[in-house]
Design a protein around this motif. Structure first.
Motif, PDB file in Angstrom:
ATOM      1  N   TYR A  58      -4.231   0.659  10.151  1.00 30.48           N
ATOM      2  CA  TYR A  58      -4.558   1.943   9.289  1.00 30.48           C
ATOM      3  C   TYR A  58      -3.632   2.815   8.668  1.00 30.48           C
ATOM      4  O   TYR A  58      -4.036   3.913   8.159  1.00 30.48           O
ATOM      5  CB  TYR A  58      -5.670   2.869  10.257  1.00 30.48           C
ATOM      6  N   TYR A  59      -2.355   2.280   8.512  1.00 28.10           N
ATOM      7  CA  TYR A  59      -1.353   3.117   8.064  1.00 28.10           C
ATOM      8  C   TYR A  59      -1.722   3.410   6.379  1.00 28.10           C
ATOM      9  O   TYR A  59      -1.338   4.613   6.067  1.00 28.10           O
ATOM     10  CB  TYR A  59      -0.098   2.487   7.944  1.00 28.10           C
ATOM     11  N   PHE A  60      -2.487   2.476   5.655  1.00 28.44           N
ATOM     12  CA  PHE A  60      -2.523   2.916   4.317  1.00 28.44           C
ATOM     13  C   PHE A  60      -3.483   3.972   4.226  1.00 28.44           C
ATOM     14  O   PHE A  60      -3.332   5.108   3.515  1.00 28.44           O
ATOM     15  CB  PHE A  60      -3.357   1.867   3.817  1.00 28.44           C
ATOM     16  N   PHE A  61      -4.587   4.119   5.086  1.00 30.97           N
ATOM     17  CA  PHE A  61      -5.507   5.350   5.054  1.00 30.97           C
ATOM     18  C   PHE A  61      -4.620   6.526   5.649  1.00 30.97           C
ATOM     19  O   PHE A  61      -4.910   7.642   5.209  1.00 30.97           O
ATOM     20  CB  PHE A  61      -6.689   4.994   5.990  1.00 30.97           C
ATOM     21  N   GLY A  97       0.716  -1.300  -0.079  1.00 32.45           N
ATOM     22  CA  GLY A  97       0.033  -0.023  -0.126  1.00 32.45           C
ATOM     23  C   GLY A  97       0.671   1.321  -0.020  1.00 32.45           C
ATOM     24  O   GLY A  97       0.612   2.125  -0.665  1.00 32.45           O
ATOM     25  N   TRP A  98       1.897   1.443   1.045  1.00 32.34           N
ATOM     26  CA  TRP A  98       2.543   2.636   1.171  1.00 32.34           C
ATOM     27  C   TRP A  98       3.343   2.903  -0.289  1.00 32.34           C
ATOM     28  O   TRP A  98       3.290   4.159  -0.726  1.00 32.34           O
ATOM     29  CB  TRP A  98       3.564   2.267   2.158  1.00 32.34           C
ATOM     30  N   LEU A  99       3.931   2.097  -0.842  1.00 32.72           N
ATOM     31  CA  LEU A  99       4.567   2.003  -2.426  1.00 32.72           C
ATOM     32  C   LEU A  99       3.549   2.653  -3.256  1.00 32.72           C
ATOM     33  O   LEU A  99       3.709   3.541  -4.115  1.00 32.72           O
ATOM     34  CB  LEU A  99       5.184   0.886  -2.712  1.00 32.72           C
ATOM     35  N   ILE A 158      -2.245  11.951   4.794  1.00 31.39           N
ATOM     36  CA  ILE A 158      -1.209  13.076   4.730  1.00 31.39           C
ATOM     37  C   ILE A 158      -0.830  13.503   3.460  1.00 31.39           C
ATOM     38  O   ILE A 158      -0.963  14.539   3.157  1.00 31.39           O
ATOM     39  CB  ILE A 158       0.044  12.409   5.678  1.00 31.39           C
ATOM     40  N   LEU A 159      -0.658  12.675   2.589  1.00 33.80           N
ATOM     41  CA  LEU A 159      -0.313  13.018   1.157  1.00 33.80           C
ATOM     42  C   LEU A 159      -1.500  13.682   0.598  1.00 33.80           C
ATOM     43  O   LEU A 159      -0.956  14.733  -0.137  1.00 33.80           O
ATOM     44  CB  LEU A 159       0.063  11.650   0.446  1.00 33.80           C
ATOM     45  N   PHE A 172      -8.228   4.229  -3.864  1.00 34.30           N
ATOM     46  CA  PHE A 172      -9.424   3.342  -4.093  1.00 34.30           C
ATOM     47  C   PHE A 172      -9.219   2.091  -4.915  1.00 34.30           C
ATOM     48  O   PHE A 172      -9.710   1.226  -4.955  1.00 34.30           O
ATOM     49  CB  PHE A 172     -10.460   4.030  -4.852  1.00 34.30           C
ATOM     50  N   ARG A 173      -7.727   2.019  -5.446  1.00 36.67           N
ATOM     51  CA  ARG A 173      -7.340   0.806  -6.271  1.00 36.67           C
ATOM     52  C   ARG A 173      -7.816  -0.347  -5.680  1.00 36.67           C
ATOM     53  O   ARG A 173      -8.369  -1.395  -6.090  1.00 36.67           O
ATOM     54  CB  ARG A 173      -6.061   1.139  -6.707  1.00 36.67           C
ATOM     55  N   PRO A 174      -7.172  -0.561  -4.393  1.00 35.41           N
ATOM     56  CA  PRO A 174      -7.291  -1.919  -3.668  1.00 35.41           C
ATOM     57  C   PRO A 174      -8.654  -2.382  -3.338  1.00 35.41           C
ATOM     58  O   PRO A 174      -9.154  -3.303  -3.358  1.00 35.41           O
ATOM     59  CB  PRO A 174      -6.668  -1.904  -2.263  1.00 35.41           C
ATOM     60  N   GLY A 175      -9.680  -1.474  -2.993  1.00 31.74           N
ATOM     61  CA  GLY A 175     -10.808  -1.511  -2.823  1.00 31.74           C
ATOM     62  C   GLY A 175     -11.689  -1.926  -4.073  1.00 31.74           C
ATOM     63  O   GLY A 175     -12.426  -2.759  -4.085  1.00 31.74           O
ATOM     64  N   VAL A 176     -11.575  -1.452  -5.111  1.00 37.09           N
ATOM     65  CA  VAL A 176     -12.012  -1.573  -6.530  1.00 37.09           C
ATOM     66  C   VAL A 176     -11.527  -3.163  -6.842  1.00 37.09           C
ATOM     67  O   VAL A 176     -12.397  -3.962  -7.436  1.00 37.09           O
ATOM     68  CB  VAL A 176     -11.713  -0.683  -7.502  1.00 37.09           C
ATOM     69  N   LEU A 177     -10.169  -3.348  -6.743  1.00 35.95           N
ATOM     70  CA  LEU A 177      -9.640  -4.761  -6.964  1.00 35.95           C
ATOM     71  C   LEU A 177     -10.434  -5.807  -6.318  1.00 35.95           C
ATOM     72  O   LEU A 177     -10.882  -6.782  -6.738  1.00 35.95           O
ATOM     73  CB  LEU A 177      -8.222  -4.748  -6.975  1.00 35.95           C
TER      74      LEU A 177
END
Lengths: 174, 272
Positions: free
Chosen positions: B11-14, A50-52, B19-20, A84-89
């Motif tokens: 929840y780091y993804f959210f 996710g972070w990437l 932040i971004l 939204f991409r992971p949710g849509v996938l």
């Protein structure tokens, strides 16, 4: 891994160049502004952390903002799309899930799956982009029309790229 | 502490997205609220390089039209020259002449990038600091005004087009000198809006709109457009739709205007 890095870097450079050198110079009408560069976010592998994904989206949007003098508009739209991409996938996942080492392309998951995937995300991206650019809901339906027409052209180009750049099986398969 | 870490991990993804996104949106809002067009980014040079090669290629397609325009303007200038300087050769003066108080100096430039289909349109010119172009100079073409220079690098400059919703210029009716503000609403690249003309002023279809010269950027009386329709909106002021005389889709050669007396005027008006 190195192979992956090379492929996606190349894809990124090609898409940015196509966007700023060709698509931005088309100027068919103010209603037809395709943004093909979102294909980069669509093409990232399923397993990407996710972070990437978010950092890639931020970087992509930022580069486009620099070239188009828009400051933050492309970045925020691309970020939202990536979020939204992971949710849509998950939403449109095929019954037996995604196969390891496959990629989000027509080649691997078929036309109708790919259309669902790209239509939702591209429309979302363009909606945010155009409303943020206008910065008002004043001409709500004019802007909505721009979103529709431009999304249509972007999706058309994306589908076209699936058939032209990525030859079925073989070429460039890392 | 462990709970907090677990929460962050879950929840780091959210959170990262939030932040971004906040960074991006605040960049966008700042740009929309204050006119931050004075950035000259690193990319300016790169994109200018590409754009120049593209436009040197596409220029060939406009050769006929450009030639026609140039010859028209030549004739026009020759006529003017006859009118003004015929009486005596002694009246011919140059840039540095103090006796005749020349106020504006024109530099020709070529448009190497242009857009009309965004909300914030920009042009790029092939002249920069080395050729005497500075930020906040007016840009005109034979048919009317084009925009104001914003970022200037050594050999290129970017121009905020009239077709940029952040662009405002003081304009007046040629026939009676009533002035208002001209801006673009982002709808049509051939039309702009003139605001703040009081409702008692007779304004009709076909009236000519020119620059007022108040801003010290454009010379007074530079052509902008023709009134297409005027209606009273919000109370006491007209909002007039102006048909622009500049054809923004066919810009090739433009003139950058430096105001030789601008510093003096701004000093008096305490802006600088």
């Amino acid at each position: 891994m190195i192979n992956h890095l090379f492929r996606y870097t190349l894809l990124f450079i090609i898409l940015v160049l196509v966007q700023i050198l060709i698509l931005d110079n088309l100027q068919i009408s103010s209603f037809v502004v395709p943004f093909l560069y979102v294909l980069f976010i669509l093409m990232l592998p399923f397993e990407i952390p996710g972070w990437l994904l978010l950092l890639m989206a931020f970087f992509t949007g930022f580069v486009m903002d620099l070239f188009e003098h828009t400051y933050g508009i492309h970045t925020s739209a691309t970020l939202l799309m990536a979020w939204f991409r992971p949710g849509v996938l998950k939403l449109i996942a095929p019954q037996d899930g995604y196969v390891p080492n496959s990629e989000p392309m027509i080649r691997d998951y078929g036309f109708s799956w790919f259309m669902k995937y790209s239509v939702i995300l591209v429309f979302l991206h363009h909606a945010i982009l155009f409303y943020f650019e206008v910065f008002t809901f004043h001409h709500f339906f004019t802007t909505l029309f721009r979103v529709f027409i431009s999304s249509f052209f972007t999706i058309f180009l994306i589908v076209l790229s699936q058939f032209s750049v990525y030859k079925p099986k073989g070429l460039g398969r890392g | 502490m462990r709970n907090l870490l677990r929460f962050l991990y879950k929840y780091y993804f959210f959170l990262l997205f939030l932040i971004l996104e906040v960074i991006a949106v605040s960049m966008g809002i700042q740009y929309n609220l204050y006119q931050r067009a004075r950035f000259v980014s690193v990319t300016e040079n790169i994109s200018a390089f590409f754009n120049e090669s593209i436009s040197s290629f596409s220029d060939y397609f406009h050769l006929v039209e450009t030639n026609r325009k140039l010859s028209l303007e030549n004739t026009h200038l020759k006529n003017q020259l006859q009118r003004v300087y015929r009486s005596d050769d002694l009246f011919f003066f140059g840039e540095k002449d103090t006796l005749h108080r020349q106020k504006y100096f024109f530099t020709s430039a070529r448009v190497i990038n242009n857009s009309v289909n965004r909300m914030h349109n920009y042009l790029t010119l092939d002249k920069g600091r080395a050729q005497g172009v500075r930020p906040e100079m007016g840009v005109v073409c034979p048919e009317g005004i084009v925009g104001i220079t914003a970022g200037v690098t050594k050999n290129f400059s970017s121009v905020i087009s009239l077709l940029n919703t952040n662009f405002h210029v003081s304009a007046k009716l040629k026939k009676n000198d009533y002035f208002g503000t001209l801006s673009w609403d982002g709808q049509d690249y051939r039309r702009a809006l003139l605001h703040d003309i009081p409702y008692h002023v007779p304004i009709e279809e076909g009236d000519t709109v020119v620059t007022s010269g108040f801003s010290a950027v454009f010379p007074e009386g530079t052509l902008i457009g023709i009134v297409e329709k005027a209606e009273v909106k919000n109370g006491n002021f007209y909002t007039a739709t102006i048909k622009l005389t500049t054809d923004f889709k066919h810009l090739v050669y433009v003139d950058v205007i430096s105001n030789l007396k601008k510093k003096e005027q701004k000093k008096l008006e305490n802006y600088d």
